[in-house]
Every structure is written in structure tokens, then in C-alpha cells.
Design an enzyme around this catalytic site. Structure first.
Site, PDB file in Angstrom:
ATOM      1  N   THR A  40       0.838  -1.204   0.000  1.00 23.53           N
ATOM      2  CA  THR A  40       0.000   0.000   0.000  1.00 23.53           C
ATOM      3  C   THR A  40       0.873   1.255   0.000  1.00 23.53           C
ATOM      4  OG1 THR A  40      -1.619  -1.264   1.234  1.00 23.53           O
ATOM      5  CG2 THR A  40      -1.966   1.105   1.124  1.00 23.53           C
ATOM      6  N   LYS A  96       7.228  10.744  21.666  1.00 28.75           N
ATOM      7  CA  LYS A  96       7.270  11.689  22.804  1.00 28.75           C
ATOM      8  C   LYS A  96       5.884  11.909  23.369  1.00 28.75           C
ATOM      9  CE  LYS A  96      10.770  14.252  20.247  1.00 28.75           C
ATOM     10  NZ  LYS A  96      10.898  15.473  19.424  1.00 28.75           N
ATOM     11  N   ARG A 135      -2.260   4.901   7.397  1.00 33.95           N
ATOM     12  CA  ARG A 135      -2.622   3.573   7.935  1.00 33.95           C
ATOM     13  C   ARG A 135      -2.410   3.600   9.436  1.00 33.95           C
ATOM     14  NH1 ARG A 135      -0.678  -2.143   5.619  1.00 33.95           N
ATOM     15  NH2 ARG A 135      -2.325  -1.571   4.174  1.00 33.95           N
ATOM     16  N   HIS A 191     -10.434  -0.943   4.199  1.00 33.54           N
ATOM     17  CA  HIS A 191      -9.237  -0.714   3.379  1.00 33.54           C
ATOM     18  C   HIS A 191      -9.755  -0.347   1.977  1.00 33.54           C
ATOM     19  CE1 HIS A 191      -5.283  -0.856   1.828  1.00 33.54           C
ATOM     20  NE2 HIS A 191      -4.845  -1.983   2.343  1.00 33.54           N
TER      21      HIS A 191
END
Ligand code: CP
Length: 302
Positions: free
Chosen positions: A52, A80, A101, A129
Site C-alpha cells: 500500500t 514523545k 494507515r 481498506h
């Protein structure tokens, strides 16, 4: 489709989906054109991918656009503690379109609500998807000559397989018959079966793969999605549920094509790869043309 996000396949109408497929045919004839010069696409992959991400990046590169992004979060400020919201707002400042994604179902929809540029969902958890769906539709139409009135077998992990969810929903617009082969534990979710019922179409559920091979026009194999199981013992029970071998294709229709979104683990034996009915590698190549069509349509270039 200009400036719209694509999160679920149903965000685009049947007519819009077909327009993308028609445009993809044009890109297949001429995949290298400098029509995205000056545009920046961001690929944000919070979950692994080969096809993808790389096919989106190939699609944009072949059209002269630029790519920024990451293929995992280890070198980003997510480490972080930066939130998805802040990440998306920031990347909206740097790019014209975001391809994302993420392992969480619903994350892509959320991203589209905070972004100031269109979001393309490149897979959100076990949910959807849609770009894989479009390339699957393209591959079916190309190999069968039509999307209408086909017998489609879906095999394997129908519970967690997001590509299956999107493709079943899309094919309900084409009067297809759905042959659903899975272990009891991995049946297609009721919420997806509702889409079939709503269109008064037929679906049949099986546990034996051999039953569907003589009737299928398309056999859509899927991997058992190890990463979605909370209990590894449950995965061990079903991981070898279906292994399609070349010898099992005797008696199948001449027009049968084996599709798989890939990656495969062991569910398609390598002895099928040279059989003309195997179509999964060409299917992945079609992703470049379909994604070129999608990105240029959303950016308003085509
Ligand atoms: N079909 C698919 O989504 O493959 P990748 O996970 O390699 O992107």
C-alpha cells in the site's frame, strides 16, 4: 471527488468508484506523466505495509509529485507522546493530501475530522481498506470483463480482514453472490452481512474450501490476521485453516482467478504461482494505477 476524504468505500458512490476504475485504465496505458508537479503527498504509516505504501509512493512519484512521511513511528514525535490529532494537524500544514494507515478502527475517520487536507484511509485496524477495495474491483473487472452477477468466494479471516469488509460492501452494488468460507471463529461480522441483506442479495457460509472452488469466478484468499488476535492460542487453532494448492483447482471454472490482497503466509501454496488462474501479483501492480486515479481525482488534477 475533489478535496474529499476516502475513509470507507461507501464514501464514494458506485458511479464514483467506476470513474476511478475507468481513469485507472488510462493510467495503466500511460503511468508516467508530470501532472502532480508542485504537489506533496504525505504517507503516514503507523502500522507495517509493503504494497500500500510503496504503490502510493510509486503512483505519486511517477506523476511528478513529492512524498513526505514515515513508515513507522519510531523516529517521530509520536514517541514523545504527540497525539494523532496534533500529528494530523501538523502534517496538514506540510502536504496537500494525507495517506494514513493506523491500527485502530475509526482512526482514519477521526483524522479526516481534524485534517485541513483530504485523508485517504490506507487501512484502519480491522475496519476498512477502501483503496485495496478499488484495486480489487479493478482486478475483477479486468479479469472477468464485468463486476456484475459474479460468484465471489471469500476465504480465510473474514472477521478481521478489512479488505474483505470493504470489497463485500462494494460488490453489493453489482448483484454478486457471496460464498463465505471461514472457521466458525472468523465469520464475516454481522454488520458487514447486513449490507448484503439490505440489497436482497444471497450469501452462503461454509467451512470447507473445496465446496466453493467449482462454482467461484473469483476466489479471494486472505491471511489469518495474527496481529488482531488478543489470545495467541486462538490464533494457533486457526492459523492453518485453509491452504489452497494447485491440485485443488482441478474442476474449477476456466475464468476462475485467485486474488489475495497479500502478504500471504501459507494460505496459497507457491505451486499455484505459475498457474494462469493466479492473479495476486498482477492485482498488486494494479494498485499503482488505481492509486494514481484516486490521488489525481481527489487533488482535482483529473
Ligand atoms: N494489501 C496490503 O494492504 O498490503 P500491505 O499490508 O503490504 O500494504
Amino acid at each position: 471527488m475533489k478535496n474529499r476524504s476516502l475513509i470507507s468505500i461507501n464514501d464514494f458512490s458506485k458511479e464514483e468508484q467506476l470513474k476511478i476504475l475507468d481513469l485507472a485504465e488510462e493510467f495503466e496505458k500511460q503511468p508516467t506523466q508530470k501532472i502532480l508537479e508542485g504537489y506533496v503527498a504525505a504517507t503516514l504509516f503507523f502500522e507495517p505495509s509493503t504494497r500500500t505504501r510503496l504503490s502510493f509512493e510509486t503512483a505519486v512519484n511517477r506523476l511528478g509529485g513529492r512524498i513526505i512521511g514515515f513508515s513507522d513511528t519510531s523516529s517521530t514525535s509520536v514517541q514523545k507522546g504527540e497525539s494523532l490529532k496534533d500529528t494530523i494537524i501538523m502534517v496538514s500544514n506540510y502536504s496537500d493530501i494525507i495517506i494514513m494507515r493506523h491500527p485502530k478502527a475509526g482512526s482514519a475517520r477521526y483524522a479526516s475530522e481534524v485534517a485541513t487536507v483530504p485523508i485517504i484511509n490506507a487501512g484502519d485496524g480491522a475496519n476498512q481498506h477502501p483503496t485495496q477495495c478499488l484495486l480489487d474491483m479493478y482486478s475483477i473487472r479486468k479479469t472477468q470483463g464485468t463486476l456484475d452477477n459474479l460468484d465471489i468466494a471469500f476465504v480465510g479471516d473474514l472477521k478481521y480482514g478489512r479488505t474483505v469488509h470493504s470489497l463485500v460492501m462494494a460488490l453489493t452494488n453489482f448483484n454478486c453472490r457471496f460464498h463465505l468460507v471461514s472457521p466458525q471463529e472468523l465469520k464475516l461480522p454481522s454488520v458487514v452481512k447486513m449490507h448484503i441483506k439490505d440489497k436482497n442479495l444471497e450469501y452462503y457460509q461454509y467451512t470447507d474450501l473445496q465446496e466453493v472452488l467449482p462454482i467461484a469466478d473469483v476466489c479471494y484468499m486472505t491471511r489469518i490476521q495474527k496481529e488482531r488476535f488478543s489470545d495467541p492460542i486462538e490464533y494457533e487453532k486457526v492459523k492453518n485453516a485453509y491452504i489452497l494448492k494447485n491440485s485443488m483447482l482441478k474442476g474449477s471454472k476456466d475464468n476462475l482467478r485467485i486474488l489475495h490482497p497479500l502478504p500471504r503466509v501459507n494460505e496459497i501454496s507457491e505451486d499455484i504461482d505459475d498457474n494462469p488462474k493466479a492473479y495476486y501479483f498482477q492485482q498488486a501492480l494494479n494498485g499503482v494505477y488505481v492509486r494514481q486515479a484516486l490521488v489525481t481525482s481527489i487533488l482535482g488534477v483529473k
